[in-house]
Design an enzyme around this catalytic site. Sequence first.
Site, short mmCIF file in Angstrom:
data_model
loop_
_atom_site.label_atom_id
_atom_site.label_comp_id
_atom_site.label_asym_id
_atom_site.label_seq_id
_atom_site.Cartn_x
_atom_site.Cartn_y
_atom_site.Cartn_z
N ARG A 39 0.82 -1.21 0.00
CA ARG A 39 0.00 0.00 0.00
C ARG A 39 0.85 1.26 0.00
O ARG A 39 0.46 2.27 0.57
CB ARG A 39 -0.98 0.00 1.17
CG ARG A 39 -1.71 -1.33 1.38
CD ARG A 39 -2.63 -1.69 0.25
NE ARG A 39 -3.71 -0.75 0.08
CZ ARG A 39 -4.88 -0.82 0.71
NH1 ARG A 39 -5.12 -1.78 1.55
NH2 ARG A 39 -5.82 0.07 0.49
N ARG A 43 -1.74 6.08 -0.43
CA ARG A 43 -2.16 6.08 0.97
C ARG A 43 -1.74 7.38 1.64
O ARG A 43 -2.52 8.29 1.81
CB ARG A 43 -1.60 4.87 1.70
CG ARG A 43 -2.53 3.69 1.59
CD ARG A 43 -3.03 3.31 2.96
NE ARG A 43 -4.21 2.47 2.90
CZ ARG A 43 -4.47 1.53 3.79
NH1 ARG A 43 -3.62 1.27 4.74
NH2 ARG A 43 -5.59 0.85 3.71
N ARG A 52 -6.30 12.54 -6.81
CA ARG A 52 -7.56 11.81 -6.70
C ARG A 52 -8.79 12.70 -6.54
O ARG A 52 -9.92 12.21 -6.62
CB ARG A 52 -7.47 10.84 -5.51
CG ARG A 52 -6.89 9.45 -5.82
CD ARG A 52 -7.84 8.59 -6.63
NE ARG A 52 -9.20 8.65 -6.14
CZ ARG A 52 -9.65 8.06 -5.04
NH1 ARG A 52 -8.88 7.31 -4.33
NH2 ARG A 52 -10.90 8.20 -4.66
N ASP A 88 -7.06 -2.28 -7.18
CA ASP A 88 -7.64 -2.81 -5.94
C ASP A 88 -8.05 -4.25 -6.19
O ASP A 88 -8.30 -4.64 -7.34
CB ASP A 88 -8.85 -1.99 -5.49
CG ASP A 88 -9.26 -2.37 -4.06
OD1 ASP A 88 -8.64 -1.84 -3.12
OD2 ASP A 88 -10.14 -3.22 -3.89
N TYR A 166 -15.50 -10.33 1.11
CA TYR A 166 -16.24 -9.10 0.77
C TYR A 166 -17.53 -9.40 0.02
O TYR A 166 -18.57 -8.82 0.28
CB TYR A 166 -15.36 -8.18 -0.09
CG TYR A 166 -14.22 -7.56 0.68
CD1 TYR A 166 -14.46 -6.53 1.59
CD2 TYR A 166 -12.92 -8.00 0.52
CE1 TYR A 166 -13.43 -5.96 2.31
CE2 TYR A 166 -11.88 -7.44 1.23
CZ TYR A 166 -12.13 -6.42 2.13
OH TYR A 166 -11.11 -5.86 2.85
O1 1CP Z 1 0.28 0.59 -2.95
C1 1CP Z 1 -0.69 -0.13 -3.06
O2 1CP Z 1 -0.65 -1.29 -2.62
C2 1CP Z 1 -1.92 0.44 -3.72
C3 1CP Z 1 -2.78 -0.50 -4.45
C4 1CP Z 1 -3.80 -1.24 -3.60
C5 1CP Z 1 -3.73 -2.57 -3.20
C6 1CP Z 1 -2.57 -3.52 -3.37
C7 1CP Z 1 -5.05 -0.73 -3.17
C8 1CP Z 1 -5.54 0.64 -3.36
N1 1CP Z 1 -5.75 -1.75 -2.58
C9 1CP Z 1 -4.96 -2.88 -2.58
C10 1CP Z 1 -5.31 -4.21 -2.11
C11 1CP Z 1 -6.44 -4.39 -1.17
N2 1CP Z 1 -7.67 -3.83 -1.20
C12 1CP Z 1 -6.41 -5.31 -0.11
C13 1CP Z 1 -5.25 -6.21 0.19
C14 1CP Z 1 -4.18 -5.45 0.90
C15 1CP Z 1 -4.43 -5.18 2.35
O3 1CP Z 1 -4.74 -6.13 3.10
O4 1CP Z 1 -4.26 -4.02 2.75
C16 1CP Z 1 -7.64 -5.27 0.53
C17 1CP Z 1 -8.07 -6.06 1.75
C18 1CP Z 1 -8.45 -4.32 -0.16
C19 1CP Z 1 -9.85 -3.95 0.13
C20 1CP Z 1 -9.94 -2.52 0.41
N3 1CP Z 1 -9.90 -1.57 -0.56
C21 1CP Z 1 -10.01 -1.88 1.66
C22 1CP Z 1 -10.02 -2.58 3.03
C23 1CP Z 1 -11.37 -2.55 3.68
C24 1CP Z 1 -11.45 -3.43 4.91
O5 1CP Z 1 -11.99 -4.56 4.81
O6 1CP Z 1 -10.96 -3.02 5.98
C25 1CP Z 1 -10.05 -0.50 1.42
C26 1CP Z 1 -10.17 0.61 2.43
C27 1CP Z 1 -9.95 -0.32 0.02
C28 1CP Z 1 -9.88 0.96 -0.73
C29 1CP Z 1 -8.57 1.29 -1.31
N4 1CP Z 1 -7.76 0.46 -2.08
C30 1CP Z 1 -6.65 1.14 -2.49
C31 1CP Z 1 -6.74 2.47 -1.97
C32 1CP Z 1 -5.75 3.56 -2.22
C33 1CP Z 1 -7.94 2.54 -1.23
C34 1CP Z 1 -8.49 3.75 -0.50
C35 1CP Z 1 -9.58 4.36 -1.30
C36 1CP Z 1 -9.53 5.82 -1.42
O7 1CP Z 1 -8.45 6.47 -1.42
O8 1CP Z 1 -10.66 6.35 -1.58
#
Ligand code: 1CP
Length: 356
Positions: A39, A43, A52, A88, A166
């Site tokens: 991530r 982030r 964004r 994602d 999910y």
């Molecule tokens: O640097 C990076 O890794 C960015 C790319 C990336 C990746 C690898 C994003 C962007 N998401 C993910 C994978 C992801 N998404 C995982 C596996 C990694 C982990 O465990 O952290 C999971 C569980 C998700 C699901 C997800 N997407 C969540 C978690 C929700 C929960 O169950 O607690 C969330 C908050 C997201 C949104 C998301 N994905 C990525 C970003 C930058 C965001 C935030 C959205 C935003 O900025 O509005």
Amino acid sequence: MGAVSSTTESVVPVGPAASPLVRALRGERTDRLPVWFMRQAGRSLPEYRELRVGTRMLDACLTPDLAAEITLQPVRRHGVDAGIFFSDIVVPLRLAGISVEIEPGRGPVFADPVRTASDVARIVQIDPEVVAQAEPIREAVRLVVAELGDTPLIGFAGAPFTLAAYLVEGGPSKEHLRARAMMHADPESWHALAGWLARVSRAFLGAQTDAGVSAVQLFDSWAGSLSVADYRAFVAPHSRAALAGAGAPRIHFGVGTNHLLPDMRLEGTTDAVGVDWRTPLDEAARVLGPDVTVQGNIDPALLQAPWEVIEAHVRDVVERGRAARAHILNLGHGVPPETDPDVLTRIVALAHEVGV
Ligand code: 1CP
């Protein structure tokens, strides 16, 4: 920019194939300890938040020049040894025509959760080929790979269980009860669903490897909620299928998976196992054996500590990582959004100073 250059005597890897990250995945230790952060894109970076503004998360993922730029931001800023593709785990589900949005501050939310046998029967009719052919993904990867030169790009997908957690629930949940319940209440539907998710993830990885990523990571973030018996019977075969024939070195990651570590090798279907912060890397290396690289496992909570505390912790992680055949330095889970980006840059510099 071929992956290998042939001479009359030998085949010498060049470009990303010769990078410290890819070599560590092959089990080699080079003079540079490879480091990247889960991530790291999208982030904690102010330049990400700026880009964004006005674009929904999944729309950003499917806009190639935007996804490419966000992927490149942390590589430029921190000097990490790999990019992670900005996308994602639910993007392939959107590509397959499933109605999903990412709600800010919450995560993925599905309009129609997949809970009954007939929900599953309906969804598995969708052909994963649309995911494999997704042009916005291929184009974004090509743009990033062209910019990165010798630095490898890591592609990724969600593992079938984490995706199901999910999809069955309809959104984020703590214990993923509905997905775990389906395994026992209706094993046939569970295997149909997980088998389909494995094909979707495999197709998503295939789109990225075709377009030039140098390695892939399968995120089974929530696998730690499973017992060993359930992991073996209901999950591992589908994760193996997702990673089979990936065409690039593979990393397999989960959180809270100390009890599952030997199984996370997926019978040799993975080249590296990502370890969270709870298990010291020397202990993980002992359990995993000599045939796999370890990745991890700086505690994300420590990123808020004074630098001296962080430095001592990073040095300890690196020291313990020496017990494995090779080590890729990373966090034990993703970068917390409130992290000061300068701390990540300092950790990269420290890793490169300490070396392997
Ligand atoms: O640097 C990076 O890794 C960015 C790319 C990336 C990746 C690898 C994003 C962007 N998401 C993910 C994978 C992801 N998404 C995982 C596996 C990694 C982990 O465990 O952290 C999971 C569980 C998700 C699901 C997800 N997407 C969540 C978690 C929700 C929960 O169950 O607690 C969330 C908050 C997201 C949104 C998301 N994905 C990525 C970003 C930058 C965001 C935030 C959205 C935003 O900025 O509005």
